[in-house]
Every structure is written in structure tokens, then in C-alpha cells.
Design a protein around this motif. Sequence first.
Motif, mmCIF file in Angstrom:
data_model
loop_
_atom_site.group_PDB
_atom_site.id
_atom_site.type_symbol
_atom_site.label_atom_id
_atom_site.label_comp_id
_atom_site.label_asym_id
_atom_site.label_seq_id
_atom_site.Cartn_x
_atom_site.Cartn_y
_atom_site.Cartn_z
ATOM 1 N N GLU A 30 0.832 -1.586 0.234
ATOM 2 C CA GLU A 30 -0.360 0.113 -0.115
ATOM 3 C C GLU A 30 0.962 1.255 0.380
ATOM 4 O OE1 GLU A 30 -2.655 -0.286 3.102
ATOM 5 O OE2 GLU A 30 -3.762 -2.042 3.121
ATOM 6 N N PRO A 31 0.567 2.183 -0.171
ATOM 7 C CA PRO A 31 1.314 3.625 -0.873
ATOM 8 C C PRO A 31 1.354 4.139 0.824
ATOM 9 C CG PRO A 31 -0.898 3.761 -1.555
ATOM 10 C CD PRO A 31 -0.673 2.471 -1.534
ATOM 11 N N VAL A 32 2.501 4.623 1.234
ATOM 12 C CA VAL A 32 2.569 5.273 2.428
ATOM 13 C C VAL A 32 2.935 7.352 2.478
ATOM 14 C CG1 VAL A 32 4.086 5.848 4.462
ATOM 15 C CG2 VAL A 32 3.588 3.175 3.924
ATOM 16 N N ALA A 33 2.000 7.633 2.759
ATOM 17 C CA ALA A 33 2.008 8.957 3.127
ATOM 18 C C ALA A 33 2.122 9.732 3.082
ATOM 19 C CB ALA A 33 0.070 9.439 3.365
ATOM 20 N N PRO A 34 3.844 10.596 3.210
ATOM 21 C CA PRO A 34 3.991 11.258 4.041
ATOM 22 C C PRO A 34 4.054 12.125 6.201
ATOM 23 C CG PRO A 34 3.998 12.080 1.921
ATOM 24 C CD PRO A 34 3.132 11.078 2.087
ATOM 25 N N VAL A 35 3.952 12.439 6.420
ATOM 26 C CA VAL A 35 3.416 12.616 7.799
ATOM 27 C C VAL A 35 4.746 13.743 8.166
ATOM 28 C CG1 VAL A 35 2.043 10.681 8.185
ATOM 29 C CG2 VAL A 35 4.675 10.981 9.437
ATOM 30 N N GLY A 36 5.449 14.236 7.315
ATOM 31 C CA GLY A 36 6.183 15.421 8.525
ATOM 32 C C GLY A 36 7.445 14.833 8.526
ATOM 33 N N ASP A 37 7.684 13.778 9.055
ATOM 34 C CA ASP A 37 9.360 13.217 9.738
ATOM 35 C C ASP A 37 9.464 11.933 9.213
ATOM 36 O OD1 ASP A 37 7.338 12.074 11.101
ATOM 37 O OD2 ASP A 37 7.503 12.162 12.768
ATOM 38 N N ASP A 38 9.151 11.386 7.982
ATOM 39 C CA ASP A 38 9.392 10.072 7.338
ATOM 40 C C ASP A 38 10.920 9.952 7.317
ATOM 41 O OD1 ASP A 38 6.665 9.455 6.829
ATOM 42 O OD2 ASP A 38 6.285 11.225 5.799
ATOM 43 N N VAL A 39 11.320 11.096 7.361
ATOM 44 C CA VAL A 39 12.270 10.793 6.943
ATOM 45 C C VAL A 39 13.643 11.025 8.014
ATOM 46 C CG1 VAL A 39 14.533 11.338 5.677
ATOM 47 C CG2 VAL A 39 12.519 11.302 4.558
ATOM 48 N N THR A 40 14.209 10.236 8.691
ATOM 49 C CA THR A 40 15.214 10.818 10.363
ATOM 50 C C THR A 40 16.201 9.819 10.368
ATOM 51 O OG1 THR A 40 13.939 8.875 11.173
ATOM 52 C CG2 THR A 40 13.158 11.071 11.471
ATOM 53 N N LEU A 41 16.926 10.967 10.371
ATOM 54 C CA LEU A 41 18.132 10.042 11.040
ATOM 55 C C LEU A 41 19.137 9.872 12.217
ATOM 56 C CD1 LEU A 41 20.583 11.464 7.815
ATOM 57 C CD2 LEU A 41 19.058 9.775 7.966
ATOM 58 N N VAL A 42 19.336 9.510 12.628
ATOM 59 C CA VAL A 42 20.370 9.521 13.793
ATOM 60 C C VAL A 42 21.654 9.808 14.117
ATOM 61 C CG1 VAL A 42 20.855 7.869 15.441
ATOM 62 C CG2 VAL A 42 19.016 7.588 14.388
ATOM 63 N N GLU A 45 25.296 10.313 19.203
ATOM 64 C CA GLU A 45 25.030 10.710 20.204
ATOM 65 C C GLU A 45 23.137 10.126 20.432
ATOM 66 O OE1 GLU A 45 25.379 13.756 18.820
ATOM 67 O OE2 GLU A 45 27.622 13.481 19.356
ATOM 68 N N GLY A 46 23.403 8.912 19.154
ATOM 69 C CA GLY A 46 21.550 8.664 19.266
ATOM 70 C C GLY A 46 20.727 9.453 19.217
ATOM 71 N N GLU A 47 20.181 11.050 18.913
ATOM 72 C CA GLU A 47 19.861 11.607 18.825
ATOM 73 C C GLU A 47 18.707 11.156 17.275
ATOM 74 O OE1 GLU A 47 18.146 16.235 18.664
ATOM 75 O OE2 GLU A 47 20.295 15.482 19.335
ATOM 76 N N ALA A 48 17.471 10.865 17.309
ATOM 77 C CA ALA A 48 16.627 10.918 15.485
ATOM 78 C C ALA A 48 15.888 12.147 15.965
ATOM 79 C CB ALA A 48 15.696 10.088 15.923
ATOM 80 N N VAL A 49 17.137 12.621 14.670
ATOM 81 C CA VAL A 49 16.301 14.661 13.946
ATOM 82 C C VAL A 49 15.812 13.844 11.944
ATOM 83 C CG1 VAL A 49 17.546 16.411 12.616
ATOM 84 C CG2 VAL A 49 18.865 15.412 14.769
ATOM 85 N N ALA A 50 15.025 14.724 12.450
ATOM 86 C CA ALA A 50 14.003 15.237 11.108
ATOM 87 C C ALA A 50 14.970 15.938 9.890
ATOM 88 C CB ALA A 50 12.790 15.223 11.296
ATOM 89 N N ILE A 51 14.767 15.137 9.004
ATOM 90 C CA ILE A 51 15.627 16.144 7.626
ATOM 91 C C ILE A 51 14.432 16.855 6.969
ATOM 92 C CG2 ILE A 51 17.605 14.972 8.083
ATOM 93 C CD1 ILE A 51 17.433 13.947 5.638
ATOM 94 N N PRO A 52 15.104 18.007 6.402
ATOM 95 C CA PRO A 52 14.016 18.448 4.896
ATOM 96 C C PRO A 52 14.011 17.323 3.751
ATOM 97 C CG PRO A 52 15.727 19.625 5.333
ATOM 98 C CD PRO A 52 16.187 19.146 6.530
ATOM 99 N N PHE A 53 12.727 17.081 3.421
ATOM 100 C CA PHE A 53 13.112 16.703 2.364
ATOM 101 C C PHE A 53 11.562 16.656 1.294
ATOM 102 C CE2 PHE A 53 10.137 14.282 5.194
ATOM 103 C CZ PHE A 53 9.117 14.202 4.415
ATOM 104 N N GLU A 54 11.565 16.659 -0.623
ATOM 105 C CA GLU A 54 9.906 16.428 -1.203
ATOM 106 C C GLU A 54 10.609 15.387 -2.234
ATOM 107 O OE1 GLU A 54 12.918 19.307 -4.524
ATOM 108 O OE2 GLU A 54 12.151 20.783 -2.410
ATOM 109 N N GLY A 55 8.720 15.018 -2.601
ATOM 110 C CA GLY A 55 9.238 14.284 -3.604
ATOM 111 C C GLY A 55 9.343 13.145 -2.928
#
Length: 172
Positions: A30-42, A45-55
Motif C-alpha cells: 500500500e502507498p504510504v502518505a508522508p506525515v512530515g517526519d518520514d525521513v529521520t537520521l540518527v 549521540e543517538g538523537e533522531a533528527v527529521a531532515i527536510p525532504f520533498e518528492g
Amino acid sequence: MGKFLAALIVVCALGAGIGIYYMQEYAYYEPVAPVGDDVTLVTPEGEAVAIPFEGFEAIDAYSSPIRYRACFRTPLSLEELSARFAAYNGPEPLEAPNWFGCYSASGIGEALDAGKAKAFLSVPDVTYGIDRVVAVFPDGHGYVWHQINRCGKVVFDGKPAPEGCPPPPATN
């Protein structure tokens, strides 16, 4: 009668083959709709940070925790990402269905092997033994997949969790 039985076997085998192909390529996804923090990197130190994305384009299936695939673009440079976030050791992009055209596991894998892209940890243990991995190319194109981690490889084989791994869940 023999010809009829042979034809029946061929028709049943053909039907089973078509059914199996459909189940692997189309059913469950099924397709997954973006919710804003779909792309996070760690961070290291172990902190998850959402990065900006498009498309953002993504698919997932409830039938398996490793069927998640996504594609996106980020304005952040690969150098900036490499300086801020934890690399992922041993990335192995998994194939996507043929109809999910933005994602090519072989192309991603070749670029990672050649040093033309870099893999980052996105979500450790998104479900027990499965990590979310993000690979980013110098032009900002990025790809996401779920991959069995070192703890999952051992526990899913029915062995006790190795040292440093969280205890496996009590139920399936």
C-alpha cells in the motif's frame, strides 16, 4: 483422459504461478502518505533528527516488517549529512516490486559499494531486529528500506540474543 489430466495440471500450475507472482508483486503493498517526519537520521549521540525532504514516495506491507521502501530528495548536501549523522555499517538494499519505479536496490547497492552514496541509520529497531536505513546520493536523491540488524539475524534463527542486544519480545 490422460491429455485432459495433463492439461488440468498445466492450467493449475499456471494459475498457481500467476497467483504467487501477484502476491509477491502487488498484494499487500500500500502507498504510504508522508506525515512530515518520514525521513529521520540518527546522530552519533543517538538523537533522531527529521531532515527536510520533498518528492516523497513510499510503499509498505503489513505482511512483513522488511517490505518498507521509500524515495525522496533532500536539499542537504551529502557532506553535511555525513558530518552530522551516524553512518550505517553493512547496508544491503532490498528489492522493491517492479512497479515501484523510483527505487532500484541494485543501483543503490552498486552506488554504496563504489562510495557514490552513503547509508545512514534512520530508526534503530523500528520493530525488533529491524532497522530503517537511508541512503543518500550526492545529488540529494535518497532511498529508504528496512533491514534485519545483527540482533535480528541471530534471534530470527532461533538463537539467544547476542550480548549488547535488547531482549527479544515475548510474543510474536
